[in-house]
Scaffold this active site. Structure first.
Site, PDB file in Angstrom:
ATOM      1  CE  LYS A 163     -10.931  -0.074  -2.370  1.00 45.89           C
ATOM      2  NZ  LYS A 163     -10.879   0.602  -3.657  1.00 45.89           N
ATOM      3  CB  SER A 185      -0.916   0.019   1.226  1.00 44.04           C
ATOM      4  OG  SER A 185      -1.584   1.277   1.277  1.00 44.04           O
ATOM      5  CB  ALA A 237     -11.520   1.246 -10.683  1.00 44.70           C
ATOM      6  CG  ASP A 280     -26.781   9.464  -0.483  1.00 45.01           C
ATOM      7  OD1 ASP A 280     -27.137   8.596   0.335  1.00 45.01           O
ATOM      8  OD2 ASP A 280     -27.352  10.570  -0.611  1.00 45.01           O
ATOM      9  CG  ASP A 284     -11.586   4.729  -5.309  1.00 47.19           C
ATOM     10  OD1 ASP A 284     -10.556   5.250  -4.841  1.00 47.19           O
ATOM     11  OD2 ASP A 284     -11.823   3.509  -5.247  1.00 47.19           O
ATOM     12  NE  ARG A 321     -11.347 -10.024 -20.548  1.00 46.65           N
ATOM     13  CZ  ARG A 321     -10.399 -10.547 -19.796  1.00 46.65           C
ATOM     14  NH1 ARG A 321      -9.323 -11.063 -20.348  1.00 46.65           N
ATOM     15  NH2 ARG A 321     -10.506 -10.555 -18.468  1.00 46.65           N
ATOM     16  CB  THR A 322     -16.711  -9.913 -19.461  1.00 46.42           C
ATOM     17  OG1 THR A 322     -15.413 -10.497 -19.401  1.00 46.42           O
ATOM     18  CG2 THR A 322     -17.760 -10.964 -19.147  1.00 46.42           C
ATOM     19  N   GLY A 359      -2.733   8.375 -14.120  1.00 47.27           N
ATOM     20  CA  GLY A 359      -3.587   7.857 -13.044  1.00 47.27           C
ATOM     21  C   GLY A 359      -3.079   8.094 -11.627  1.00 47.27           C
ATOM     22  CB  ALA A 395     -17.520  -3.427 -16.810  1.00 42.64           C
ATOM     23  CE1 TYR A 411       0.114   3.696  -8.587  1.00 40.98           C
ATOM     24  CE2 TYR A 411      -2.257   3.810  -8.986  1.00 40.98           C
ATOM     25  CZ  TYR A 411      -1.187   3.424  -8.199  1.00 40.98           C
ATOM     26  OH  TYR A 411      -1.425   2.753  -7.037  1.00 40.98           O
TER      27      TYR A 411
HETATM   28  P1  NAP Z   1     -11.167  -5.188 -11.519  1.00 35.69           P
HETATM   29  O1  NAP Z   1     -12.415  -4.986 -10.753  1.00 35.69           O
HETATM   30  O2  NAP Z   1     -10.413  -6.460 -11.379  1.00 35.69           O
HETATM   31  O3  NAP Z   1     -11.507  -4.959 -13.096  1.00 35.69           O
HETATM   32  C1  NAP Z   1     -10.534  -5.222 -14.078  1.00 35.69           C
HETATM   33  C2  NAP Z   1     -11.033  -4.731 -15.441  1.00 35.69           C
HETATM   34  O4  NAP Z   1      -9.981  -4.930 -16.392  1.00 35.69           O
HETATM   35  C3  NAP Z   1     -12.257  -5.492 -15.960  1.00 35.69           C
HETATM   36  O5  NAP Z   1     -13.063  -4.613 -16.715  1.00 35.69           O
HETATM   37  C4  NAP Z   1     -11.602  -6.544 -16.867  1.00 35.69           C
HETATM   38  O6  NAP Z   1     -12.439  -7.012 -17.894  1.00 35.69           O
HETATM   39  C5  NAP Z   1     -10.474  -5.744 -17.469  1.00 35.69           C
HETATM   40  N1  NAP Z   1      -9.424  -6.610 -17.993  1.00 35.69           N
HETATM   41  C6  NAP Z   1      -8.513  -7.313 -17.267  1.00 35.69           C
HETATM   42  N2  NAP Z   1      -7.725  -8.030 -18.107  1.00 35.69           N
HETATM   43  C7  NAP Z   1      -8.149  -7.765 -19.371  1.00 35.69           C
HETATM   44  C8  NAP Z   1      -7.732  -8.193 -20.675  1.00 35.69           C
HETATM   45  N3  NAP Z   1      -6.708  -9.053 -20.834  1.00 35.69           N
HETATM   46  N4  NAP Z   1      -8.388  -7.707 -21.759  1.00 35.69           N
HETATM   47  C9  NAP Z   1      -9.423  -6.843 -21.615  1.00 35.69           C
HETATM   48  N5  NAP Z   1      -9.865  -6.412 -20.404  1.00 35.69           N
HETATM   49  C10 NAP Z   1      -9.236  -6.862 -19.300  1.00 35.69           C
HETATM   50  O7  NAP Z   1     -10.093  -4.046 -11.189  1.00 35.69           O
HETATM   51  P2  NAP Z   1     -10.367  -2.553 -10.683  1.00 35.69           P
HETATM   52  O8  NAP Z   1     -10.328  -2.507  -9.224  1.00 35.69           O
HETATM   53  O9  NAP Z   1     -11.552  -2.029 -11.410  1.00 35.69           O
HETATM   54  O10 NAP Z   1      -9.019  -1.816 -11.199  1.00 35.69           O
HETATM   55  C11 NAP Z   1      -8.763  -1.664 -12.589  1.00 35.69           C
HETATM   56  C12 NAP Z   1      -7.446  -0.909 -12.796  1.00 35.69           C
HETATM   57  O11 NAP Z   1      -7.550   0.410 -12.250  1.00 35.69           O
HETATM   58  C13 NAP Z   1      -6.254  -1.556 -12.071  1.00 35.69           C
HETATM   59  O12 NAP Z   1      -5.129  -1.463 -12.912  1.00 35.69           O
HETATM   60  C14 NAP Z   1      -6.067  -0.695 -10.832  1.00 35.69           C
HETATM   61  O13 NAP Z   1      -4.725  -0.689 -10.383  1.00 35.69           O
HETATM   62  C15 NAP Z   1      -6.467   0.668 -11.370  1.00 35.69           C
HETATM   63  N6  NAP Z   1      -6.960   1.581 -10.307  1.00 35.69           N
HETATM   64  C16 NAP Z   1      -6.305   2.772 -10.159  1.00 35.69           C
HETATM   65  C17 NAP Z   1      -6.760   3.659  -9.208  1.00 35.69           C
HETATM   66  C18 NAP Z   1      -6.040   4.974  -9.063  1.00 35.69           C
HETATM   67  O14 NAP Z   1      -6.171   5.605  -8.005  1.00 35.69           O
HETATM   68  N7  NAP Z   1      -5.349   5.442 -10.080  1.00 35.69           N
HETATM   69  C19 NAP Z   1      -7.870   3.364  -8.392  1.00 35.69           C
HETATM   70  C20 NAP Z   1      -8.508   2.128  -8.580  1.00 35.69           C
HETATM   71  C21 NAP Z   1      -8.042   1.247  -9.546  1.00 35.69           C
HETATM   72  P3  NAP Z   1     -13.363  -8.338 -17.662  1.00 35.69           P
HETATM   73  O15 NAP Z   1     -14.577  -7.864 -16.935  1.00 35.69           O
HETATM   74  O16 NAP Z   1     -13.614  -8.822 -19.051  1.00 35.69           O
HETATM   75  O17 NAP Z   1     -12.536  -9.299 -16.850  1.00 35.69           O
END
Ligand code: NAP
Length: 276
Positions: free
Chosen positions: A69, A18, A136, A81, A106, A157-158, A244, A133, A223
């Protein structure tokens, strides 16, 4: 109680990765405030006991991360909310009456990062193309709709997961098939990557980007690296880009202000401290 040095923490499992202790520690030192912010590894089975005990130990609040979370919803006495709409919490406030309030910052962090990184950004300029989807993405959609984006073109993708989000958020969200995403880019005033594609250790983003228009703003939640392939291609195409890292920094602002009594700044010194 009032003479106590305020304590805050981030709870998760694992927690060693973290960045939050470094972030809050930077602000505490910078503003010369009394207080400590520490990482605590907590298993799901111990979460409720730990949270109930923390206020009695002098903690004024906490961040929660994976895998807590969503689970904190069952424990919190009050849920904001925006946390309810997003379906997860990342920031807890321990109130003086012993009650626990759960919030999600977020979406706030995402929008503040855009506003700071792209001054003058106009949410009403046109549709936003949002890729992904996952967890985040819900925060991003919530904040974009609240900011006044007229339409969100959502592609994942899905596909069924994007359709679920469309059902939850209503008509301003329109699903675009993952194989058609290259066409949707041409219509977008804003492109947001919320997938993990492009992150170190993950596959590269392979969607066609040649439809990017010069006046499109492009941002990535990933990021590491700071400039993803998506951001590099967008910059080379003449687009404004926002990385990011700022989202991570801005999402921490409301918690720090509540816990330690001063609204902190997100500036270059903080970015540098996080990158060293
Ligand atoms: P998550 O719930 O696991 O969602 C992952 C997403 O990525 C899903 O939409 C998934 O699609 C897609 N994905 C993964 N592998 C893929 C591939 N090979 N081809 C196409 N799509 C793919 O993760 P999350 O918590 O939303 O986080 C997503 C990203 O945002 C991470 O990299 C995380 O580090 C970043 N993030 C950054 C911040 C920030 O403060 N900058 C905050 C939160 C998150 P499917 O549904 O098809 O599996």
């Amino acid at each position: 109680m009032t003479d106590r040095i305020p304590l805050a923490a981030v709870l998760g499992q694992p927690i060693h990765h973290s960045k939050s202790p470094r972030l809050h520690g930077h602000w505490l030192r910078r503003y010369g405030l009394p207080g400590h912010y520490i990482p605590i590894e907590v298993s799901s089975g111990d979460l409720e006991d730990v949270l109930r005990m923390m206020p009695r130990m002098g903690f004024v609040g906490a961040n929660v991360t994976i895998p807590h979370k969503v689970a904190v919803f069952e424990i919190a006495d009050q849920i904001t909310d925006r946390a309810t709409i997003i379906g997860a919490a990342n920031t807890l406030i321990f109130r003086a009456d012993g009650k626990i309030m759960a919030d999600n910052t977020d979406g706030y962090g995402f929008i503040e990062n855009l506003r700071q990184g792209a001054p003058g950004w106009d949410a009403g300029a046109g549709p936003a193309l949002v890729l992904g989807a996952g967890g985040a993405c819900r925060a991003v959609i919530t904040s974009l709709l609240e900011a006044g984006v007229p339409q969100i073109l959502l592609s994942n993708r899905t596909r069924i997961k994007a359709e679920q989000l469309q059902e939850d958020f209503g008509k301003r969200v329109q699903v675009v098939d993952w194989v058609q995403v290259g066409n949707a880019i041409e219509d977008a005033a804003l492109v947001v990557n919320t997938t993990s594609l492009g992150m170190v250790g993950q596959p590269e983003m392979r969607i066609p980007l040649d439809g990017l228009q010069k006046n499109t703003l492009v941002t990535d939640l990933v990021y590491t690296p700071l400039e993803t392939n998506l951001l590099r291609v967008a910059r080379e195409a003449g687009c404004r880009t926002v990385d990011g890292l700022g989202m991570l920094l801005h999402q921490a602002v409301p918690g720090f202000e509540r816990w330690f009594g001063r609204r902190p700044e997100v500036d270059d010194a903080l970015r540098d401290a996080m990158l060293t």
